[in-house]
Write a protein that holds these residues in place. Structure first.
Motif, PDB file in Angstrom:
ATOM      1  N   ARG A  47      -1.479   8.844   8.758  1.00 40.45           N
ATOM      2  CA  ARG A  47      -2.587   8.888   8.133  1.00 40.45           C
ATOM      3  C   ARG A  47      -3.553   8.443   8.931  1.00 40.45           C
ATOM      4  O   ARG A  47      -3.950   7.180   9.049  1.00 40.45           O
ATOM      5  CB  ARG A  47      -2.627   8.207   6.659  1.00 40.45           C
ATOM      6  CG  ARG A  47      -1.578   8.734   5.848  1.00 40.45           C
ATOM      7  CD  ARG A  47      -2.454   9.566   4.645  1.00 40.45           C
ATOM      8  NE  ARG A  47      -1.701   9.869   3.553  1.00 40.45           N
ATOM      9  CZ  ARG A  47      -1.944   9.852   2.157  1.00 40.45           C
ATOM     10  NH1 ARG A  47      -3.138   9.545   1.915  1.00 40.45           N
ATOM     11  NH2 ARG A  47      -1.168  10.360   1.240  1.00 40.45           N
ATOM     12  N   SER A  58      -6.087   0.292   0.606  1.00 42.59           N
ATOM     13  CA  SER A  58      -6.368   1.476  -0.584  1.00 42.59           C
ATOM     14  C   SER A  58      -7.656   1.608  -0.483  1.00 42.59           C
ATOM     15  O   SER A  58      -8.214   2.752  -0.712  1.00 42.59           O
ATOM     16  CB  SER A  58      -5.915   0.656  -1.876  1.00 42.59           C
ATOM     17  OG  SER A  58      -4.554   0.346  -1.870  1.00 42.59           O
ATOM     18  N   PHE A  93       3.080   7.150   6.757  1.00 39.49           N
ATOM     19  CA  PHE A  93       1.906   6.397   6.694  1.00 39.49           C
ATOM     20  C   PHE A  93       1.431   6.190   8.147  1.00 39.49           C
ATOM     21  O   PHE A  93       0.246   6.230   8.144  1.00 39.49           O
ATOM     22  CB  PHE A  93       2.273   4.868   6.425  1.00 39.49           C
ATOM     23  CG  PHE A  93       2.877   4.794   4.809  1.00 39.49           C
ATOM     24  CD1 PHE A  93       2.945   5.828   3.989  1.00 39.49           C
ATOM     25  CD2 PHE A  93       3.262   3.840   4.304  1.00 39.49           C
ATOM     26  CE1 PHE A  93       3.360   5.770   2.706  1.00 39.49           C
ATOM     27  CE2 PHE A  93       3.753   3.607   2.997  1.00 39.49           C
ATOM     28  CZ  PHE A  93       3.763   4.578   2.011  1.00 39.49           C
ATOM     29  N   ALA A 117      -3.175  -5.047   0.720  1.00 41.70           N
ATOM     30  CA  ALA A 117      -2.948  -3.671   0.171  1.00 41.70           C
ATOM     31  C   ALA A 117      -4.124  -2.962  -0.422  1.00 41.70           C
ATOM     32  O   ALA A 117      -4.545  -1.746  -0.219  1.00 41.70           O
ATOM     33  CB  ALA A 117      -1.696  -3.674  -0.444  1.00 41.70           C
ATOM     34  N   LEU A 173      -2.551   6.371  -4.955  1.00 39.09           N
ATOM     35  CA  LEU A 173      -4.077   6.654  -5.299  1.00 39.09           C
ATOM     36  C   LEU A 173      -4.084   7.872  -5.867  1.00 39.09           C
ATOM     37  O   LEU A 173      -5.143   8.217  -6.625  1.00 39.09           O
ATOM     38  CB  LEU A 173      -4.694   6.389  -3.707  1.00 39.09           C
ATOM     39  CG  LEU A 173      -4.784   4.866  -3.441  1.00 39.09           C
ATOM     40  CD1 LEU A 173      -5.158   5.001  -1.950  1.00 39.09           C
ATOM     41  CD2 LEU A 173      -5.664   4.189  -4.386  1.00 39.09           C
ATOM     42  N   TRP A 231       0.877  -1.209  -0.122  1.00 34.25           N
ATOM     43  CA  TRP A 231       0.081  -0.084  -0.100  1.00 34.25           C
ATOM     44  C   TRP A 231       1.018   1.358   0.036  1.00 34.25           C
ATOM     45  O   TRP A 231       1.788   1.342   0.633  1.00 34.25           O
ATOM     46  CB  TRP A 231      -0.986  -0.058   1.218  1.00 34.25           C
ATOM     47  CG  TRP A 231      -1.847   0.948   1.256  1.00 34.25           C
ATOM     48  CD1 TRP A 231      -2.715   1.661   0.520  1.00 34.25           C
ATOM     49  CD2 TRP A 231      -1.501   2.353   2.303  1.00 34.25           C
ATOM     50  NE1 TRP A 231      -3.091   2.910   0.841  1.00 34.25           N
ATOM     51  CE2 TRP A 231      -2.518   3.377   1.927  1.00 34.25           C
ATOM     52  CE3 TRP A 231      -0.539   2.590   3.320  1.00 34.25           C
ATOM     53  CZ2 TRP A 231      -2.456   4.359   2.438  1.00 34.25           C
ATOM     54  CZ3 TRP A 231      -0.870   3.743   3.974  1.00 34.25           C
ATOM     55  CH2 TRP A 231      -1.624   4.511   3.512  1.00 34.25           C
ATOM     56  N   ASN A 232       0.396   2.088  -0.878  1.00 37.68           N
ATOM     57  CA  ASN A 232       1.116   3.560  -0.912  1.00 37.68           C
ATOM     58  C   ASN A 232       0.162   4.451  -1.167  1.00 37.68           C
ATOM     59  O   ASN A 232      -0.346   4.701  -2.369  1.00 37.68           O
ATOM     60  CB  ASN A 232       2.300   3.466  -2.093  1.00 37.68           C
ATOM     61  CG  ASN A 232       2.970   4.571  -1.957  1.00 37.68           C
ATOM     62  OD1 ASN A 232       2.414   5.686  -1.594  1.00 37.68           O
ATOM     63  ND2 ASN A 232       4.173   4.778  -2.800  1.00 37.68           N
ATOM     64  N   PRO A 233       0.122   5.269  -0.335  1.00 38.68           N
ATOM     65  CA  PRO A 233      -1.183   6.350  -0.395  1.00 38.68           C
ATOM     66  C   PRO A 233      -0.844   7.230  -1.607  1.00 38.68           C
ATOM     67  O   PRO A 233      -1.796   7.691  -2.190  1.00 38.68           O
ATOM     68  CB  PRO A 233      -0.911   7.057   1.015  1.00 38.68           C
ATOM     69  CG  PRO A 233       0.496   7.004   1.575  1.00 38.68           C
ATOM     70  CD  PRO A 233       0.679   5.690   0.906  1.00 38.68           C
ATOM     71  N   ASP A 234       0.360   7.774  -1.775  1.00 39.52           N
ATOM     72  CA  ASP A 234       0.683   8.793  -2.943  1.00 39.52           C
ATOM     73  C   ASP A 234       0.067   8.093  -4.398  1.00 39.52           C
ATOM     74  O   ASP A 234      -0.322   8.805  -5.320  1.00 39.52           O
ATOM     75  CB  ASP A 234       2.099   8.861  -3.424  1.00 39.52           C
ATOM     76  CG  ASP A 234       2.766   9.101  -2.113  1.00 39.52           C
ATOM     77  OD1 ASP A 234       2.084   9.775  -1.180  1.00 39.52           O
ATOM     78  OD2 ASP A 234       3.951   9.182  -1.864  1.00 39.52           O
TER      79      ASP A 234
END
Lengths: 453, 615
Positions: free
Chosen positions: B563, B608, B560, B604, A442, A437-440
């Motif tokens: 968030r 997301s 992270f 993941a 999205l 997972w990587n927020p950027d």
């Protein structure tokens, strides 16, 4: 926070006047809202999944077809109705107005795809592929993006990731039980694994440029000394007069851009201002725009006025070559009928030469075929994947880590140090496929959509 | 009325009560028998791979285990020195008679601790808040906070062969009612098992032909406060034979493990000898290390031979091992099965989410190992005290300490087997080296009041030395001739330009210490006194690229973690999450998307989806 329960609608085809347009409606109320507005043979809300119906919309707005998809077997995973109507802003606006007064709301950019993603209909690389389909300008590009929608790209990278994870696991066991002195991973075999992974990643990354051609088209700049006939050639290639042609040197200021489609590829042609030579120095730098155009081109056509000699533009060619060594060059021997000899001067390094007479069609079709061939050559690296810029960047980062790990391995470093690069490599791969997972990610992915997707 | 009640005087309980008392709390330490406080119930050793990191971190935070280990140590060794600096880890052999004496002394000499020799029958809860405990003598002891460090005593059952007895340790009783009561408050419990090998009589061992395991030539203590430690004895290594394996296999049908009588999951990492034989059937021998348990004792711990097989099989099996042909068993190996509570039910402070003021530390949380227990005891004790004072909790992140990794794993990853710390669990382990431990944690320990001003000054002097050395390394230059001469001593090619020591320090094959000595930029006596500083500075240069890489990773990690997910978020609203993810997220209620991404079963894609949903 977005509310998923609302029913959304938007124009799914490009805006503007066209023969047909499609308005898409998605959400739990899609069928009941459309059912109230659609007047056909039966009630739309009773329609079976994957059926298409003909009828009238609202109070005689337009005659339409309504395609019915039921959850979860639709693009968004929700109930979906796609209304095919006649194109043109007036009809479309009225249909959307009627939908919003019946309880739907206009979708945000990317919201259909976001819902598809939220409903697990698409993984992230597929979401990106959707964006690519929208942006794809060429047939080949659209085909590759469509293949990616089917998940092939994800699978290849997942396999690579799995290989590295296994190796990493063994390295960690060696560390955890280092007192027992086990060596689970044969070093030469491991090096080979890393080498192969690097080769794969490099190949994928290399296809990024070709992918760019597929997505955005092939860029071809036409350059040459003033009055070499660039604009005439430009017009001939386009098959219509676009550039003003005169005998006065320097008629074309700045540059002109036009596109043509040849053999399925979109080719962007740039007609540039003439590059002057003052004494021995070439005034290239002075013409910044042309200079940056050359840099971004996939092919530079140097138009040489053959009536002044086949080697008349050699200084210019040499200059371009030294400044932009990676940009492919071809020389168009224009006005070759006016050259005294009628025979091409033999050697120009390994640069291709194409004789043309711009004012006639002679040689132009060969030139077009030549451009298409170069285009095909530069996209040959692509098989089943389409790499976008984000993925290309991550692949380059990945290659860095793979090389780091190989280097550490070759230096016989301790497993804990090799593991640092290996872990990063696994993480980066996961970011490409969406397994990490990587927020950027999205933010970038969903920012690329227009409203209707 | 006490501020903090600590139940159990094992490694978790000791740290919890000493920390709380030093932070000004009135503490009751309740133990069934005060003479058993601080026992080394399994192996006579502290530290080891990754466990040594925990021990050092406990020291930097002002805990007591490292000081007791130094005082009672018989042999000291830095493990994994052939590997990279991230995994260097200290280990000691300890005197199992002296260790509890020093531990008890530590408690008795800490003002504010009252030792209560009682057995706790019940935890008293009013509403959702703990108010104290009830003893088996029906005596109420009131306290504002209660920390349960009960080890294997909750419904403990001991097994040797098919004979079983109730108890938490050999010769000691088990506690019963506490588990049921906690369960009635909604806490979910499980069952685990652990085992210990037989102890044999030293003079019945024939040592000829065995390989000695000696301590380091220059043994280093665990604690920054300890000046010097000494090696007093050697351990001996032998190995099992195919004959041993045959004998042990005969007993499998009478083993509680194989007959299914023991239900609890055992540790994969510290397996019993029967586990090793059945799982690695291709290996014809396993290493056995004979560790003397104390200076004044004939008892020898048979490391690598943990077992719950019947007694006759244990004896015959042991006697088939070279050197143990005439071995006499003093105490047979046994397995213990006990209750634990799934640690997802804890906050990062180790307070239970179900009952305010109630903390769990050690094996009750499903961990295995002294160091793991002590780390949790320390964190629970500190936070119990802080909450009474009304101060902000003290927690550590994965990027800061192995203790942070341990607790984060406990809360997020449900243990189905005893949890043991490993260096591979620490993503940022190159930053969490033992040589950075005081820089990372000592200021915290000092701020909490657990590290004295005096100790802080020791650390500050180390820092000054590091700064001085770094400065010299950066500014000292060798002429081309000097450098070439120096490099030739290390079999390296000549150079044609002046070089700084910094350049040389980056070369993996040139020890910085040699370069410093050669250049004479610092008095030799200073170098001799501060080998740790030289090592630290050298590590910083040699691994600069990797360290930088890890720092960047930590920056990402922190982003992270920032968030945030709203508290009490209703995951049932996000229909598209997988069923498993929704269940786990609801149960654990992660504070951030970063934390959510570490929960097994939450993919993941789930994270997301959550991220898309939350924006």
């Amino acid at each position: 926070m977005i509310d998923q329960r609302e029913t959304i609608c938007a124009l799914a085809t490009p805006p503007g006047t066209a023969g047909l347009a499609v308005v898409r409606v998605s959400g739990a109320e899609a069928l009941s809202i459309c059912g109230r507005l659609f007047k056909g043979r039966g009630a739309l809300s009773d329609a079976a999944a994957h059926t298409i119906h003909y009828g009238w919309w609202g109070d005689g707005i337009d005659s339409v077809t309504a395609s019915v998809f039921r959850a979860p077997h639709s693009y968004t995973g929700e109930d979906v109705v796609e209304i095919g109507c006649h194109g043109g802003p007036f009809v479309v606006d009225q249909i959307i107005d009627s939908l919003t007064s019946a309880g739907a709301r206009v979708a945000e950019a990317g919201e259909f795809t976001r819902r598809a993603f939220l409903n697990s209909k698409l993984d992230l690389t597929q979401v990106e592929a959707v964006a690519d389909v929208i942006h794809a300008q060429t047939r080949a590009g659209a085909q590759t993006a469509a293949r990616q929608l089917a998940g092939g790209f994800t699978r290849r990278l997942s396999e690579l990731r799995q290989t590295l994870l296994t190796a990493l696991g063994y390295l960690e066991v060696e560390l955890d039980f280092s007192e027992e002195g086990y060596e689970f991973v044969s070093r030469p075999a491991f090096l080979e694994t890393l080498r192969q992974a690097t080769v794969d990643a490099t190949r994928l990354a290399a296809s990024a440029q070709s992918a760019h051609i597929l997505r955005s088209g092939f860029y071809c700049a036409v350059v040459g000394y003033p009055n070499a006939g660039k604009s005439s050639l430009f017009n001939a290639l386009l098959g219509r007069p676009r550039a003003i042609v005169s005998h006065i040197a320097g008629t074309t200021r700045d540059y002109l851009e036009e596109s043509l489609v040849e053999d399925g590829y979109t080719i962007h042609l740039y007609d540039t201002a003439g590059l002057r030579s003052t004494e021995d120095t070439i005034e290239l730098l002075g013409i910044q725009v042309t200079s940056s155009l050359i840099e971004q081109s996939n092919l530079v056509l140097v138009v040489n006025d053959a009536s002044l000699g086949f080697r008349h533009s050699d200084a210019l060619i040499a200059d371009i070559q030294s400044r932009y060594p990676t940009v492919p060059i071809a020389v168009v021997q224009n006005k070759s009928d006016l050259s005294g000899t009628g025979v091409l001067a033999s050697e120009l390094g390994n640069i291709a030469q194409i004789p043309t007479i711009a004012l006639s069609e002679q040689g132009v079709s060969e030139l077009r075929a030549y451009i298409a061939a170069i285009c095909r050559e530069s996209t040959a690296a692509i098989h089943d994947v389409l790499i976008n810029q984000r993925q290309a960047h991550l692949l380059r980062v990945l290659i860095g880590h793979l090389e780091g790990a190989s280097g550490a391995l070759a230096r016989e470093e301790s497993p804990d140090l090799i593991a640092i690069d290996l872990r990063s490599a696994v993480r980066v791969l996961g970011e490409i496929t969406g397994e990490t997972w990587n927020p950027d990610l999205l933010d970038t992915v969903f920012s690329r959509f227009c409203i209707g997707k | 009325m006490f501020d903090v009640i600590v139940i159990g005087g094992g490694h978790a309980g000791i740290e919890a009560c000493v920390a709380a008392a030093r932070m000004g709390m009135r503490v009751a330490l309740i133990s069934m028998d005060k003479h058993t406080i601080g026992r080394l119930s399994c192996n006579p050793s502290i530290g080891g791979s990754a466990k040594g990191h925990l021990a050092k971190e406990i020291d930097a935070l002002g805990g007591v285990m490292p000081k007791i280990a130094d005082a009672s140590g018989l042999q000291f060794k830095l493990l994994n020195t052939s590997k990279g600096p991230a995994v260097w880890s200290p280990r000691s052999q300890n005197d199992k008679d002296l260790y509890p004496l020093f531990a008890q002394h530590m408690i008795l000499s800490t003002p504010g601790i009252t030792i209560v020799s009682e057995t706790v029958a019940e935890i008293l809860v009013s509403g959702r808040t703990v108010i104290g405990v009830l003893t088996e003598q029906n005596e109420e002891i009131r306290g504002k906070r209660v920390i349960i460090c009960s080890g294997t005593f909750l419904n403990g059952v001991l097994w040797t062969g098919q004979s079983c007895t109730e108890g938490g340790r050999i010769g000691e009783r088990a506690s019963h009612r506490i588990s049921d009561l906690l369960e009635s408050h909604g806490l979910q419990r499980g069952r685990l098992k652990t085992g210990t090998p037989p102890r044999i009589l030293g003079r019945s061992i024939r040592y000829e032909g065995m390989k000695p395991h000696n301590g380091d030539e220059q043994p280093q203590p665990f604690s920054i406060e300890t000046r010097e430690v000494r090696n007093r004895l050697a351990c001996w290594a032998t190995e099992t034979t195919p004959r041993t394996h045959e004998i042990l296999e005969e007993g499998f049908e009478r083993s509680p493990m194989f007959t299914g009588m023991i239900q609890g999951a055992g540790p994969r990492y510290c397996p019993s000898i029967e586990d090793k034989i059945s799982r690695f059937s291709d290996k014809s021998s396993h290493t056995i290390v004979l560790e003397p348990e104390a200076i004044d004792s004939e008892s020898v711990y048979v490391n690598g031979f943990s077992t719950s097989l019947p007694q006759d099989i244990q004896l015959r099996g042991l006697r088939s091992i070279p050197g143990l042909e005439e071995a006499e068993i003093l105490k047979y190996g046994y397995a213990v099965e006990y209750d634990f509570f799934y640690p997802y039910q804890l906050r990062f402070t180790l307070e239970t989410k179900a009952i305010d003021g109630l903390y769990f530390a050690g094996q009750i949380n499903g961990t295995s190992g002294y160091e793991e227990a002590a780390s949790q005891g320390l964190i629970a004790g500190i936070n119990a005290a802080l909450s009474i004072k009304g101060e902000a909790p003290f927690t550590l992140q994965r990027s800061e300490a192995y203790i942070g990794v341990l607790i984060d794993d406990l809360v997020n990853k449900n243990t189905e087997e005893p949890y043991r710390i490993f260096t591979s669990l620490a993503e940022y382990r190159l930053l969490l080296r033992i040589d950075t431990v005081y820089d990372r944690l000592l200021p915290h320990g000092h701020g909490l009041g657990l590290v004295s001003d005096h100790t802080r000054r020791i650390w500050e002097r180390q820092q000054e030395m590091d700064t001085l050395l770094t400065d010299r390394v950066r500014t000292t230059r060798l002429t081309a001739t000097q450098a070439t001469e120096f490099l030739a001593q290390h079999g390296q090619d000549p150079v044609i330009e002046t070089v700084t020591l910094e350049t040389l320090a980056k070369r993996p094959t040139v020890p910085l210490e040699h370069a410093l000595r050669f250049s004479e930029c610092i008095p030799l006596s200073v170098l001799d006194e501060h080998p740790a500083s030289v090592h630290r500075v050298q590590t910083g240069y040699r691994y600069a690229g990797y360290i930088e890489n890890q720092r960047r990773d930590v920056a990402r990690f922190k982003e992270f973690e920032s968030r945030m997910i709203p508290e009490h978020f209703d995951y049932s609203r996000v229909q598209s999450l997988s069923f498993e993810a929704r269940e786990k997220l609801t149960r654990i209620q992660p504070a951030s998307l970063g934390q959510a991404s570490r929960i097994p079963g939450v993919s993941a894609a789930d994270v997301s989806i959550l991220a898309v949903y939350l924006r």
